[in-house]
Design an enzyme around this catalytic site. Structure first.
Site, PDB file in Angstrom:
ATOM      1  N   LYS A  14      26.515 -44.733 -33.185  1.00 27.36           N
ATOM      2  CA  LYS A  14      27.372 -45.729 -33.819  1.00 27.36           C
ATOM      3  C   LYS A  14      27.857 -45.020 -35.248  1.00 27.36           C
ATOM      4  O   LYS A  14      29.212 -45.249 -35.419  1.00 27.36           O
ATOM      5  CB  LYS A  14      26.680 -46.903 -34.495  1.00 27.36           C
ATOM      6  CG  LYS A  14      25.915 -47.740 -33.231  1.00 27.36           C
ATOM      7  CD  LYS A  14      25.118 -49.128 -33.563  1.00 27.36           C
ATOM      8  CE  LYS A  14      23.765 -48.534 -34.483  1.00 27.36           C
ATOM      9  NZ  LYS A  14      22.883 -48.034 -33.603  1.00 27.36           N
ATOM     10  N   ARG A  90      23.004 -57.652 -35.927  1.00 28.97           N
ATOM     11  CA  ARG A  90      21.909 -57.250 -34.797  1.00 28.97           C
ATOM     12  C   ARG A  90      20.877 -58.251 -34.718  1.00 28.97           C
ATOM     13  O   ARG A  90      19.718 -57.891 -34.368  1.00 28.97           O
ATOM     14  CB  ARG A  90      21.232 -55.916 -35.517  1.00 28.97           C
ATOM     15  CG  ARG A  90      20.832 -55.663 -36.726  1.00 28.97           C
ATOM     16  CD  ARG A  90      21.082 -54.453 -37.345  1.00 28.97           C
ATOM     17  NE  ARG A  90      20.123 -53.410 -36.641  1.00 28.97           N
ATOM     18  CZ  ARG A  90      20.320 -52.030 -36.736  1.00 28.97           C
ATOM     19  NH1 ARG A  90      21.486 -51.640 -37.573  1.00 28.97           N
ATOM     20  NH2 ARG A  90      19.633 -51.138 -36.215  1.00 28.97           N
ATOM     21  N   ARG A 129      17.208 -35.130 -34.886  1.00 28.88           N
ATOM     22  CA  ARG A 129      17.863 -35.556 -36.292  1.00 28.88           C
ATOM     23  C   ARG A 129      16.676 -35.578 -37.326  1.00 28.88           C
ATOM     24  O   ARG A 129      17.167 -35.165 -38.332  1.00 28.88           O
ATOM     25  CB  ARG A 129      18.535 -36.767 -36.097  1.00 28.88           C
ATOM     26  CG  ARG A 129      19.521 -36.909 -37.373  1.00 28.88           C
ATOM     27  CD  ARG A 129      20.107 -38.302 -37.493  1.00 28.88           C
ATOM     28  NE  ARG A 129      19.185 -39.762 -37.300  1.00 28.88           N
ATOM     29  CZ  ARG A 129      19.702 -40.848 -37.243  1.00 28.88           C
ATOM     30  NH1 ARG A 129      20.760 -41.109 -37.182  1.00 28.88           N
ATOM     31  NH2 ARG A 129      18.810 -41.719 -37.321  1.00 28.88           N
ATOM     32  N   ARG A 135      15.164 -39.321 -42.964  1.00 28.65           N
ATOM     33  CA  ARG A 135      15.110 -40.673 -42.702  1.00 28.65           C
ATOM     34  C   ARG A 135      13.543 -41.169 -42.417  1.00 28.65           C
ATOM     35  O   ARG A 135      13.020 -40.493 -41.713  1.00 28.65           O
ATOM     36  CB  ARG A 135      15.989 -41.156 -41.841  1.00 28.65           C
ATOM     37  CG  ARG A 135      17.454 -41.616 -42.338  1.00 28.65           C
ATOM     38  CD  ARG A 135      18.500 -41.811 -41.319  1.00 28.65           C
ATOM     39  NE  ARG A 135      18.104 -43.114 -40.467  1.00 28.65           N
ATOM     40  CZ  ARG A 135      18.997 -43.821 -39.735  1.00 28.65           C
ATOM     41  NH1 ARG A 135      20.089 -43.359 -39.756  1.00 28.65           N
ATOM     42  NH2 ARG A 135      18.423 -44.921 -39.040  1.00 28.65           N
ATOM     43  N   ARG A 146      11.658 -49.410 -33.251  1.00 29.18           N
ATOM     44  CA  ARG A 146      13.063 -49.564 -33.380  1.00 29.18           C
ATOM     45  C   ARG A 146      13.807 -50.021 -31.945  1.00 29.18           C
ATOM     46  O   ARG A 146      14.597 -50.894 -31.991  1.00 29.18           O
ATOM     47  CB  ARG A 146      13.920 -48.476 -34.026  1.00 29.18           C
ATOM     48  CG  ARG A 146      13.492 -48.273 -35.564  1.00 29.18           C
ATOM     49  CD  ARG A 146      14.062 -46.752 -35.949  1.00 29.18           C
ATOM     50  NE  ARG A 146      15.207 -46.550 -35.771  1.00 29.18           N
ATOM     51  CZ  ARG A 146      15.686 -45.396 -36.059  1.00 29.18           C
ATOM     52  NH1 ARG A 146      15.089 -44.410 -36.149  1.00 29.18           N
ATOM     53  NH2 ARG A 146      17.004 -45.082 -36.000  1.00 29.18           N
TER      54      ARG A 146
END
Ligand code: AP5
Ligand code: MG
Length: 191
Positions: A14, A90, A129, A135, A146
């Site tokens: 996204k 969401r 990542r 993060r 998630r």
């Protein structure tokens, strides 16, 4: 105005695609995740609250997120040809709130594009990542949480736009440019 929702599970691309789309189509990029991470970085009250949810892979409460959207949606939007919503809505409640927000501005959602990628590949991307992102939600346990939240809480928002005939799925597997070409083709058909 072109009001596009870029939808998809964690790691589907996204953010990556939004960056390219906003340039090509002169849209304003509205990423609730990025807004929250900036609050976290600045150690604001909202940031502290958000981090307590994000680090567990849970969604920040609807009222908090809707409030953020309301505060940012009108901000300098006039100089753009529309908005690209990355990570919002969401939940079903957020989708309904967005409809109201846009209706009040004589606007509506042009299309929701769901970027589809299977979870094995998403996991590989997000773990890669995690080496550099910093993060708090890029770790194995939280990534699985998630995914689960995406299936249980976010897909109903997607169904909402299916019923409105504003849903298009795009294959998110391939190079960034290949996916961009697919997403661009959908946007072009809504201009
Ligand atoms: P958010 O920031 O929205 O994160 P997310 O949905 O989990 O998605 P990501 O940002 O991890 O992935 P992405 O789809 O943007 O993919 P990216 O382009 O980065 O939300 C984070 C948290 O904030 C939520 O869990 C929640 O707690 C809270 N939150 C946010 N919005 C909320 C809301 N509306 N309501 C409630 N809570 C909210 O790509 C991923 C990786 O893959 C990158 O490394 C990238 O380089 C790579 N990549 C991208 N495309 C490709 C490709 N085609 N091939 C190979 N690699 C690729
Ligand atoms: Mg993102």
């Amino acid at each position: 105005m072109l009001n596009i929702i870029l939808f998809g599970p964690p790691g589907s691309g996204k953010g990556t695609q939004s960056t390219m789309i906003v340039e090509k189509y002169n849209l304003k990029h509205l990423s609730t995740g990025d807004i929250l991470r900036l609050e976290i970085k600045n150690e604001t009250e909202l940031g502290l609250l958000a981090e307590s949810y994000i680090s567990k892979g849970k969604l920040v409460p609807d009222d908090v997120i809707i409030d953020i959207l309301l505060q940012t949606i009108d901000n300098d939007s006039k100089s753009y040809k529309g908005i690209i919503l990355d990570g919002f809505p969401r939940t079903l409640v957020q989708a309904e709130a967005l409809e109201e927000m846009l209706k009040a501005r004589n606007e509506d959602v042009s299309v929701l594009i769901e970027i589809q990628v299977d979870e094995d590949l998403l996991l590989k991307r997000l773990l890669a990542r995690s080496e550099v992102s910093g993060r708090s939600d890029d770790n194995l346990v939280t990534i699985h949480k998630r995914f689960e939240i995406y299936r249980s809480q976010s897909l109903p928002a997607c169904d909402y736009y299916k019923k409105l005939n504003k849903y298009v799925a795009v294959d998110g597997v391939g190079t960034v440019d290949e996916v961009f070409n697919r997403v661009s083709a959908v946007i072009d058909s809504h201009i």
